[in-house]
Design a protein around this motif. Structure first.
Motif, PDB file in Angstrom:
ATOM      1  N   GLU A 110      -8.511 -48.504   6.557  1.00 50.11           N
ATOM      2  CA  GLU A 110      -9.350 -47.617   5.744  1.00 50.11           C
ATOM      3  C   GLU A 110      -8.591 -46.435   5.170  1.00 50.11           C
ATOM      4  OE1 GLU A 110     -12.867 -46.664   7.992  1.00 50.11           O
ATOM      5  OE2 GLU A 110     -13.807 -48.536   7.310  1.00 50.11           O
ATOM      6  N   GLY A 159     -12.655 -48.022  16.089  1.00 47.91           N
ATOM      7  CA  GLY A 159     -11.688 -47.519  15.125  1.00 47.91           C
ATOM      8  C   GLY A 159     -10.395 -47.159  15.833  1.00 47.91           C
ATOM      9  N   ARG A 211     -10.373 -50.108  11.220  1.00 46.62           N
ATOM     10  CA  ARG A 211     -11.641 -50.310  11.894  1.00 46.62           C
ATOM     11  C   ARG A 211     -11.815 -51.817  12.091  1.00 46.62           C
ATOM     12  NH1 ARG A 211     -15.680 -47.336  13.326  1.00 46.62           N
ATOM     13  NH2 ARG A 211     -14.768 -45.453  12.480  1.00 46.62           N
TER      14      ARG A 211
END
Lengths: 279, 442
Positions: free
Chosen positions: B300, B369, B327
């Motif tokens: 991300e 995450g 993630r």
């Protein structure tokens, strides 16, 4: 270096105007040379076309108007085909000065966006270069005409030395109109197409293929309103017929042309800042 | 911020101002049809037929004789407009601009050339446009010819020239009209290397005597050549001062965004961080990146930095970190992560992955995450430039794996060398020793 701001009114003084253009002579001279040389560049006959092109057109016009339509200039004595051709040719030469310059004017600025947007360039030389190119071409045609007159008439009238006096106002008028068209052509793209139609119409509405006398009197006012017609007629008078020009008319034409030039030039200078907005 | 605040009250005023702009602005008006421009001049201000675009606004600055000023800024920031204004090609919509002396612009080289005319004719015409007399150009003609070095082509129409010859001639004319102010755009990096060197030498020489404005994207060149830098961003002058200070602020802005510049300007210390959050300095991935993978794990955001330094800038010889924020959409048993560093030509300079490093990562669990960081001991000494970083997370071993998320050129980073590398890269800490081992016996 270049005057900033929109102070164009000083150019209403013709001395200032001409001095302004004269200052750019080092740009105008090579551009004019290129304008002339560029026309037939790379062609086998090269400069020969400058002579051949008007001659060929002259043959066609003479055939059509003298043989087919049997138009007469009403010269004293016997009128030959070659005499007709010479009178016709003189009309064409004067007219071409006007039409070549004016036809090129709407695209003069439009086709040079580089000079408008990327460099500091005196755009006002562009229409002038066209006019000078047209004058040089006219000069070559004039040489052919003189040779023709010597062959046909055996002499050239002395009044031909007055030709510059007629051509000068023609040039000023043409230039003024060109400035106006060059500017408007940037904003209204239709001007280019319209101009070429109008010049073709003027070619036939000027006493070039026929004498003014052949036009019914009630239509004469059209010719009096058509400045080109007047110039064509007067130029032929001094160069072919050997008649002195109408001095009063000449003075009037000079003033008229000068005002057209001043108006066109002021319009051009005033609007040239806006060219970059739309090119 | 008043852009022209460089001159303190105690500064001697022996150097005259050659360029002074105050409140300069250039608005481009965009018309639907050209004829609207004509109509507008009749309507004056009563009716508006255009859309406005302000390329530059409220630019105030002054430049003194002899200064070499760099102009930096992102693409479309307004720096070209600024130079065009000074060159006189574009008129200011508002504000006042005073210029003393002849300006020669190396902006759009050869834009004023008439392609049908020969090189010789163009030299004379260009010179005349610049305000030189016929005689003055004749005096310089041989120098121009020698500098352009295009041989017999000078008598050919310039439309037959190669782009290199064209620019060489244009450059030669522009520097030989003895300008008082020279405007240079980095676009002059054309022609072969030898000619480029000649240009740079000529500009340097001119910097000694005249006033130069120099536009560049390359901070290294700006720092080296200029005595002062103007940073233009979003049509405004954002910075004006010593090269190092302004260039650093500009770089921070480019790589960290608006916030960083504000922070830097506020605190003054580059290393200052309000909260050392673990996610500080991460840049979210841009949607435009080419990418593929089954997305069981999604990368991300990314962060690349030298220890304690600005994100996106790597200092050679310093320890640095490359961090991936991922993630897991599904659980992944044997995650492998890696990166590739490429230069502008796409050459792979540096690549590594956790499998090659024999660093097994524990399985990712669904919905969690992670921040995965590569700690590099010492960043190689790369040429100062921008490099792109490609990152990936896969599932499997070195030879048998399935890509979860592979992102091409996910982040652009800038590498700052400690010195000029001899080739693509060098080792930052390289020592040299010399031992004399006795004379040669005859």
């Amino acid at each position: 270096m270049t005057p900033l701001g929109n102070a164009v009114l000083p150019y209403a003084n013709p001395v200032r105007l001409f001095r302004h253009l004269w200052a750019y002579r080092d740009i105008i001279r090579p551009m004019t040379r290129r304008e002339i040389a560029g026309r037939y560049r790379g062609s086998w006959l090269g400069f020969g076309w400058s002579f051949l092109q008007p001659l060929l057109m002259l043959c066609v016009y003479t055939f059509v108007f003298s043989v087919v339509f049997e138009i007469r200039w009403g010269m004293p004595g016997e009128e030959t085909r070659s005499a007709f051709a010479i009178a016709l040719f003189m009309g064409l030469i004067s007219f071409y000065i006007f039409s070549e310059t004016v036809n090129a004017a709407p695209s003069a600025v439009l086709s040079n966006p580089n000079l408008v947007k990327r460099v500091v360039f005196p755009l006002e030389v562009l229409p002038l270069v066209r006019l000078l190119g047209a004058f040089v071409q006219a000069f070559f045609s004039l040489i052919i005409l003189l040779l023709g007159m010597i062959v046909v008439f055996g002499a050239v009238p002395w009044t031909i030395v007055l030709l510059p006096l007629v051509w000068l106002p023609l040039g000023l008028f043409t230039l003024g109109l060109s400035y106006f068209l060059a500017s408007v052509g940037v904003f209204i793209r239709d001007v280019g197409a319209l101009t070429s139609i109008l010049t073709t119409m003027l070619l036939f509405l000027s006493p070039i293929f026929y004498p003014l006398a052949a036009v019914p009197a009630r239509f004469h006012f059209i010719y009096r309103l058509n400045p080109v017609a007047v110039f064509v007629e007067e130029a032929r008078k001094v160069a072919v017929w050997g008649v002195l020009p109408d001095w009063i008319w000449l003075a009037f034409a000079g003033l008229f042309s000068l005002s057209v030039l001043i108006f066109g030039f002021l319009w051009f200078m005033k609007s040239k800042n806006a060219f970059a907005d739309v090119l | 911020m008043g852009g022209a605040g460089s001159g303190g009250p105690g500064e001697p005023v022996d150097r005259e101002r050659v360029i002074a702009g105050s409140g300069l602005g250039k608005c481009y008006t965009i018309y639907q049809a050209p004829v609207d421009r004509l109509k507008q001049s009749f309507w004056r201000r009563r009716k508006v037929l255009y859309r406005e675009f302000w390329a530059l606004r409220e630019a105030s600055f002054e430049i003194r004789k002899g200064e070499t000023v760099g102009v930096i800024g992102s693409n479309g920031s307004g720096k070209s407009t600024l130079l065009q204004l000074i060159a006189g090609v574009v008129r200011p919509t508002e504000g006042v601009l005073n210029i003393r002396g002849r300006v020669s612009a190396l902006l759009e080289l050869g834009a004023g050339f008439n392609t049908d005319c020969t090189g010789r004719e163009n030299v004379f015409m260009n010179g005349a446009i610049m305000g030189l007399s016929q005689g003055e150009i004749e005096d310089r003609y041989d120098d121009i010819l020698r500098f352009a070095d295009i041989g017999p082509f000078i008598d050919q129409p310039v439309k037959t020239y190669s782009s290199g010859m064209y620019v060489r001639l244009a450059f030669a004319v522009a520097v030989h009209v003895s300008p008082d102010i020279l405007l240079v755009d980095e676009a002059l990096a054309v022609g072969d290397l030898r000619f480029q060197q000649k240009c740079i030498a000529r500009i340097r020489e001119f910097c000694e005597r005249g006033t130069v404005l120099f536009v560049s994207h390359d901070p290294a060149v700006v720092k080296e050549l200029c005595s002062r830098v103007l940073w233009v961003e979003g049509g405004r002058i954002r910075g004006d001062g010593p090269p190092r200070e302004v260039v650093d602020r500009y770089l921070a802005y480019v790589y960290e965004g608006e916030k960083a510049d504000a922070a830097r300007r506020g605190s003054g210390s580059p290393g200052h961080r309000a909260s050392e959050d673990i996610l500080d300095g991460f840049r979210p991935l841009e949607a435009v990146c080419r990418q593929f993978g089954d997305r069981r794990v999604v990368i991300e955001a990314l962060r690349v930095r030298s220890r304690g330094g600005t994100a996106g800038i790597l200092h050679s010889g310093e320890p640095c970190e490359i961090s991936l924020y991922c993630r897991a959409a599904e659980s992944v048993d044997r995650p492998v992560a890696g990166f590739v560093l490429r230069d502008r030509l796409g050459r792979e300079l540096l690549a590594d992955n956790t499998a090659l490093l024999r660093q097994d990562i524990p399985p990712f669990s669904k919905g969690a995450g992670y921040v995965l960081t590569f700690h590099l001991d010492s960043w190689p000494n790369l040429r100062e430039d921008e490099y792109s970083l490609t990152v990936a997370v896969a599932d499997g071993g070195l030879t048998d794996h399935v890509q979860c998320h592979y992102v091409h050129d996910a982040l652009v980073v800038r590498s700052l060398p400690v010195r000029m590398p001899g080739a693509l890269l060098s080792v930052a800490k390289t020592g040299v020793s010399l031992q004399e081992v006795g004379g040669v016996r005859a």
